[in-house]
Design an enzyme around this catalytic site. Structure first.
Site, PDB file in Angstrom:
ATOM      1  N   ARG A 136       0.816  -1.225   0.000  1.00  0.00           N
ATOM      2  CA  ARG A 136       0.000   0.000   0.000  1.00  0.00           C
ATOM      3  C   ARG A 136       0.846   1.271   0.000  1.00  0.00           C
ATOM      4  O   ARG A 136       0.343   2.343  -0.329  1.00  0.00           O
ATOM      5  CB  ARG A 136      -1.022  -0.039   1.142  1.00  0.00           C
ATOM      6  CG  ARG A 136      -2.218  -0.934   0.804  1.00  0.00           C
ATOM      7  CD  ARG A 136      -3.133  -1.138   1.988  1.00  0.00           C
ATOM      8  NE  ARG A 136      -2.475  -1.801   3.082  1.00  0.00           N
ATOM      9  CZ  ARG A 136      -2.341  -3.126   3.201  1.00  0.00           C
ATOM     10  NH1 ARG A 136      -2.845  -3.929   2.294  1.00  0.00           N
ATOM     11  NH2 ARG A 136      -1.711  -3.645   4.228  1.00  0.00           N
ATOM     12  N   GLU A 154       7.246 -12.129  14.860  1.00  0.00           N
ATOM     13  CA  GLU A 154       6.901 -12.899  16.057  1.00  0.00           C
ATOM     14  C   GLU A 154       7.268 -14.376  15.828  1.00  0.00           C
ATOM     15  O   GLU A 154       7.839 -15.036  16.691  1.00  0.00           O
ATOM     16  CB  GLU A 154       5.409 -12.740  16.330  1.00  0.00           C
ATOM     17  CG  GLU A 154       5.034 -13.052  17.746  1.00  0.00           C
ATOM     18  CD  GLU A 154       3.573 -12.760  17.997  1.00  0.00           C
ATOM     19  OE1 GLU A 154       2.928 -12.139  17.144  1.00  0.00           O
ATOM     20  OE2 GLU A 154       3.099 -13.179  19.064  1.00  0.00           O
TER      21      GLU A 154
HETATM   22  P1  AMP Z   1       4.366  -3.349  11.219  1.00  0.00           P
HETATM   23  O1  AMP Z   1       5.581  -3.883  10.520  1.00  0.00           O
HETATM   24  O2  AMP Z   1       3.911  -4.198  12.360  1.00  0.00           O
HETATM   25  O3  AMP Z   1       4.516  -1.884  11.581  1.00  0.00           O
HETATM   26  O4  AMP Z   1       3.173  -3.463  10.179  1.00  0.00           O
HETATM   27  C1  AMP Z   1       3.029  -2.514   9.173  1.00  0.00           C
HETATM   28  C2  AMP Z   1       2.686  -3.146   7.862  1.00  0.00           C
HETATM   29  O5  AMP Z   1       1.674  -4.140   7.983  1.00  0.00           O
HETATM   30  C3  AMP Z   1       2.150  -2.084   6.924  1.00  0.00           C
HETATM   31  O6  AMP Z   1       2.720  -2.301   5.639  1.00  0.00           O
HETATM   32  C4  AMP Z   1       0.653  -2.290   6.929  1.00  0.00           C
HETATM   33  O7  AMP Z   1       0.142  -2.231   5.628  1.00  0.00           O
HETATM   34  C5  AMP Z   1       0.422  -3.670   7.530  1.00  0.00           C
HETATM   35  N1  AMP Z   1      -0.495  -3.657   8.688  1.00  0.00           N
HETATM   36  C6  AMP Z   1      -0.170  -4.011   9.954  1.00  0.00           C
HETATM   37  N2  AMP Z   1      -1.223  -3.942  10.766  1.00  0.00           N
HETATM   38  C7  AMP Z   1      -2.261  -3.508  10.010  1.00  0.00           C
HETATM   39  C8  AMP Z   1      -3.637  -3.193  10.294  1.00  0.00           C
HETATM   40  N3  AMP Z   1      -4.169  -3.324  11.502  1.00  0.00           N
HETATM   41  N4  AMP Z   1      -4.397  -2.749   9.260  1.00  0.00           N
HETATM   42  C9  AMP Z   1      -3.875  -2.603   8.022  1.00  0.00           C
HETATM   43  N5  AMP Z   1      -2.595  -2.891   7.702  1.00  0.00           N
HETATM   44  C10 AMP Z   1      -1.783  -3.333   8.681  1.00  0.00           C
END
Ligand code: AMP
Length: 189
Positions: A76, A113
């Site tokens: 995205r 994780e």
């Molecule tokens: P993180 O690496 O945990 O910060 O996760 C971020 C990535 O995962 C981004 O590229 C988001 O598109 C996706 N992502 C994680 N959690 C969500 C959520 N609750 N809703 C939408 N996309 C998420």
């Protein structure tokens, strides 16, 4: 900056604007797995006024950081990043999942994780000292954006900012991101 950017929008957004944008974000419970509330941005992208406002706000902040490139994270970040880059008249660099890029790549592996994941970028995507702003749709735990930051730094890039449409503040993902970059998000949950 080219002429497409018209609005001067400063962060943080007003509560009215924040609520207006949030109205076009849909919560999908238990997607892609139980316990996750997925923030579905497709209704916001579909609504021209909301999409334009979000892009203008992110582009304004990015242009203040004077990047040479916007780096977008698959998938995205590919909806937001190129549009922002085009608005402010700079180039776009894709940060991709493994095995997608055709030329020589640099990669960075990071721990999830359960297991590991990896991001890749073309080895010639940025040069030493180039100012880069990383864009993704959402900051959750910070693992993905942190990996993109480490990857671009491996090439010598100067990551001056990391921006998101949404920050899930309760997950404290910004603690995993560099202290010397400007970390910003339009909407907080
Ligand atoms: P993180 O690496 O945990 O910060 O996760 C971020 C990535 O995962 C981004 O590229 C988001 O598109 C996706 N992502 C994680 N959690 C969500 C959520 N609750 N809703 C939408 N996309 C998420």
């Amino acid at each position: 900056m080219n002429t497409q950017t018209t609005a001067q929008i400063t962060l943080p957004l007003s509560p009215e604007k924040e609520n207006w944008l949030k109205e076009s974000i849909r919560d999908i419970v238990d997607f892609p797995k139980p316990g996750i509330i997925f923030k579905d941005l497709t209704p916001l992208f579909k609504e021209p006024a909301s999409f334009a406002y979000a892009l203008d706000a992110l582009a304004q902040k990015c242009s203040e950081l004077k990047p040479k490139y916007i780096a977008g994270i698959e998938a995205r970040g590919f909806i937001l990043g190129p549009a922002i880059a085009n608005k402010i008249g700079v180039g776009f660099v894709p940060v991709r999942k493994p095995g997608k890029l055709p030329y020589t790549v640099e990669r960075f592996e990071y721990t999830l994780e359960y297991g590991t994941d990896c991001v890749e970028v073309h080895a010639d995507a940025v040069e030493k000292g180039d100012r880069v702003v990383i864009i993704d749709d959402l900051l959750a735990t910070g693992g993905t954006a942190g990996a993109a930051d480490s990857l671009l730094k491996k090439l010598g890039g100067n990551v001056v900012g990391i921006g998101f449409l949404i920050e899930l503040s309760f997950l404290h993902g910004r603690n995993k991101l560099p202290k010397d970059a400007d970390i910003f998000a339009l909407l907080n949950y």
